[in-house]
Motif scaffolding. Structure first.
Motif, mmCIF file in Angstrom:
data_model
loop_
_atom_site.group_PDB
_atom_site.id
_atom_site.type_symbol
_atom_site.label_atom_id
_atom_site.label_comp_id
_atom_site.label_asym_id
_atom_site.label_seq_id
_atom_site.Cartn_x
_atom_site.Cartn_y
_atom_site.Cartn_z
ATOM 1 N N PRO A 1 0.805 -1.229 0.000
ATOM 2 C CA PRO A 1 0.000 0.000 0.000
ATOM 3 C C PRO A 1 0.838 1.280 0.000
ATOM 4 O O PRO A 1 0.733 2.131 0.877
ATOM 5 C CB PRO A 1 -0.817 -0.131 1.291
ATOM 6 C CG PRO A 1 0.107 -0.858 2.220
ATOM 7 C CD PRO A 1 0.864 -1.828 1.343
ATOM 8 N N TYR B 1 3.469 3.775 -3.087
ATOM 9 C CA TYR B 1 4.051 3.893 -4.427
ATOM 10 C C TYR B 1 5.551 3.670 -4.271
ATOM 11 O O TYR B 1 6.320 4.594 -4.072
ATOM 12 C CB TYR B 1 3.740 5.282 -5.006
ATOM 13 C CG TYR B 1 3.924 5.400 -6.496
ATOM 14 C CD1 TYR B 1 2.884 5.088 -7.365
ATOM 15 C CD2 TYR B 1 5.131 5.836 -7.034
ATOM 16 C CE1 TYR B 1 3.033 5.205 -8.736
ATOM 17 C CE2 TYR B 1 5.290 5.960 -8.408
ATOM 18 C CZ TYR B 1 4.230 5.645 -9.250
ATOM 19 O OH TYR B 1 4.380 5.765 -10.619
ATOM 20 N N VAL C 1 1.231 3.022 4.917
ATOM 21 C CA VAL C 1 0.171 4.045 4.947
ATOM 22 C C VAL C 1 0.455 5.055 6.056
ATOM 23 O O VAL C 1 0.434 6.274 5.831
ATOM 24 C CB VAL C 1 -1.216 3.391 5.145
ATOM 25 C CG1 VAL C 1 -2.302 4.454 5.191
ATOM 26 C CG2 VAL C 1 -1.494 2.388 4.023
ATOM 27 N N THR D 1 0.342 9.023 -2.217
ATOM 28 C CA THR D 1 1.004 7.746 -1.998
ATOM 29 C C THR D 1 0.554 6.841 -3.140
ATOM 30 O O THR D 1 0.490 7.286 -4.272
ATOM 31 C CB THR D 1 0.709 7.193 -0.582
ATOM 32 O OG1 THR D 1 1.429 5.985 -0.404
ATOM 33 C CG2 THR D 1 -0.760 7.013 -0.302
ATOM 34 N N GLY D 2 0.237 5.603 -2.874
ATOM 35 C CA GLY D 2 -0.200 4.759 -3.980
ATOM 36 C C GLY D 2 -0.285 3.307 -3.600
ATOM 37 O O GLY D 2 -0.330 2.945 -2.424
ATOM 38 N N ALA D 3 -0.310 2.455 -4.616
ATOM 39 C CA ALA D 3 -0.339 1.010 -4.448
ATOM 40 C C ALA D 3 0.602 0.418 -5.477
ATOM 41 O O ALA D 3 0.739 0.956 -6.581
ATOM 42 C CB ALA D 3 -1.751 0.473 -4.667
ATOM 43 N N GLN E 1 1.920 -0.148 -10.674
ATOM 44 C CA GLN E 1 1.662 0.758 -9.547
ATOM 45 C C GLN E 1 0.808 1.933 -10.008
ATOM 46 O O GLN E 1 0.730 2.237 -11.190
ATOM 47 C CB GLN E 1 2.949 1.225 -8.877
ATOM 48 C CG GLN E 1 3.921 1.959 -9.745
ATOM 49 C CD GLN E 1 5.235 2.262 -9.029
ATOM 50 O OE1 GLN E 1 6.164 2.716 -9.667
ATOM 51 N NE2 GLN E 1 5.355 2.044 -7.749
ATOM 52 N N ARG F 1 -0.800 5.911 -8.438
ATOM 53 C CA ARG F 1 -0.841 6.935 -7.395
ATOM 54 C C ARG F 1 -2.222 7.013 -6.745
ATOM 55 O O ARG F 1 -3.242 6.797 -7.399
ATOM 56 C CB ARG F 1 -0.502 8.303 -7.978
ATOM 57 C CG ARG F 1 0.978 8.495 -8.290
ATOM 58 C CD ARG F 1 1.764 8.693 -7.029
ATOM 59 N NE ARG F 1 3.170 9.009 -7.281
ATOM 60 C CZ ARG F 1 4.084 9.026 -6.319
ATOM 61 N NH1 ARG F 1 3.751 8.740 -5.075
ATOM 62 N NH2 ARG F 1 5.329 9.325 -6.596
ATOM 63 N N VAL F 2 -2.235 7.367 -5.455
ATOM 64 C CA VAL F 2 -3.460 7.653 -4.711
ATOM 65 C C VAL F 2 -3.221 8.954 -3.953
ATOM 66 O O VAL F 2 -2.221 9.080 -3.232
ATOM 67 C CB VAL F 2 -3.802 6.520 -3.714
ATOM 68 C CG1 VAL F 2 -5.009 6.905 -2.854
ATOM 69 C CG2 VAL F 2 -4.070 5.218 -4.460
ATOM 70 N N HIS G 1 -6.096 4.000 3.880
ATOM 71 C CA HIS G 1 -5.814 2.604 3.540
ATOM 72 C C HIS G 1 -6.972 1.996 2.749
ATOM 73 O O HIS G 1 -6.749 1.230 1.805
ATOM 74 C CB HIS G 1 -5.541 1.797 4.805
ATOM 75 C CG HIS G 1 -4.717 0.571 4.555
ATOM 76 N ND1 HIS G 1 -4.215 -0.203 5.552
ATOM 77 C CD2 HIS G 1 -4.310 -0.032 3.401
ATOM 78 C CE1 HIS G 1 -3.530 -1.207 5.037
ATOM 79 N NE2 HIS G 1 -3.581 -1.128 3.734
ATOM 80 N N ILE H 1 -6.638 3.120 -0.786
ATOM 81 C CA ILE H 1 -5.514 2.423 -1.423
ATOM 82 C C ILE H 1 -5.913 0.994 -1.764
ATOM 83 O O ILE H 1 -5.583 0.483 -2.840
ATOM 84 C CB ILE H 1 -4.271 2.442 -0.505
ATOM 85 C CG1 ILE H 1 -3.721 3.862 -0.388
ATOM 86 C CG2 ILE H 1 -3.191 1.496 -1.040
ATOM 87 C CD1 ILE H 1 -2.640 4.027 0.668
ATOM 88 N N GLU I 1 -5.353 -1.230 -5.026
ATOM 89 C CA GLU I 1 -4.560 -2.457 -4.902
ATOM 90 C C GLU I 1 -5.305 -3.652 -5.498
ATOM 91 O O GLU I 1 -4.722 -4.445 -6.240
ATOM 92 C CB GLU I 1 -4.318 -2.739 -3.406
ATOM 93 C CG GLU I 1 -2.881 -2.855 -3.015
ATOM 94 C CD GLU I 1 -2.729 -3.080 -1.511
ATOM 95 O OE1 GLU I 1 -1.580 -3.182 -1.097
ATOM 96 O OE2 GLU I 1 -3.718 -3.155 -0.766
#
Length: 197
Positions: free
Chosen positions: A109, A111, A121, A132-134, A151, A153-154, A166, A169, A173
């Motif tokens: 969870p 990037y 997270v 952030t990202g997955a 991957q 971005r979030v 989370h 994400i 994911e």
């Protein structure tokens, strides 16, 4: 048809997405077994979807190496084409990684290489990051350091809690994992090309 073995520690929300995707006759992968390192809630998905399950309880072994050997023994019974770490909150011993890689992938969870480790997270929030990202990676000997397959971005929103971020994400994911398995099954992703050095 790609055979999958999924390892979990918790509720198995990514696993559920894979199981639901594989109910489509056109989806070229099937989960043959679900394993866990404890009595995880997600093992209940086995009964729901008619998939065999097993648990190799970490606390029953004197050390990580002994646990890993027992886990590998269970995995080999099923002879899966691909092993997926989906919320398995334990590092696999080097011997297990060496035996399974590169047909061993993990969801994370963040990037990567940003925020590796068990608290990706929380670490992103603590760092004051705006996004952030997955990621889906091939597992190697490092901590979330293997070659990246996919991957996305979030964004981190103002006032985000760890739980709320989370959950967002996890949505990404799940989608990335279902697509990555499809790409591997269809030959669009060659894991040998992503093999850790």
């Amino acid at each position: 048809m790609l055979s999958l073995l999924v390892l979990i520690s918790g509720g198995g929300s990514n696993l559920r997405s894979l199981l639901e995707a594989s109910e489509d006759a056109e989806y070229p992968a099937r989960v043959v077994a679900i394993g866990a390192d404890r009595d995880a809630d997600g093992l209940g998905l086995g009964e729901e979807f008619g998939i065999p399950t097993f648990a190799v309880n970490y606390g029953s072994y004197p050390d990580r190496a002994a646990w890993g050997d027992a886990l590998l023994e269970q995995i080999r019974i099923w002879q899966p084409d691909l092993v997926i770490l989906s919320g398995l909150m334990r590092l696999l011993p080097p011997r297990v990684v060496a035996a399974l890689s590169p047909n061993l992938i993990n969801t994370h969870p963040a990037y990567l290489p940003e925020f590796p480790g068990a608290h990706g997270v929380r670490d992103a929030l603590a760092a004051g990051a705006t996004q952030t990202g997955a990621s889906i990676i091939v597992v190697d000997g490092g901590v979330d350091a293997g070659p990246i397959i996919a991957q996305e971005r979030v964004a981190i929103e103002a006032g985000d809690s760890e739980a709320a971020l989370h959950e967002r994400i996890k949505l990404v994911e799940r989608r990335l994992l279902v697509q990555a398995v499809l790409d591997i099954a269809n030959g669009h992703v060659n894991l040998k090309e992503h093999s850790p050095a």
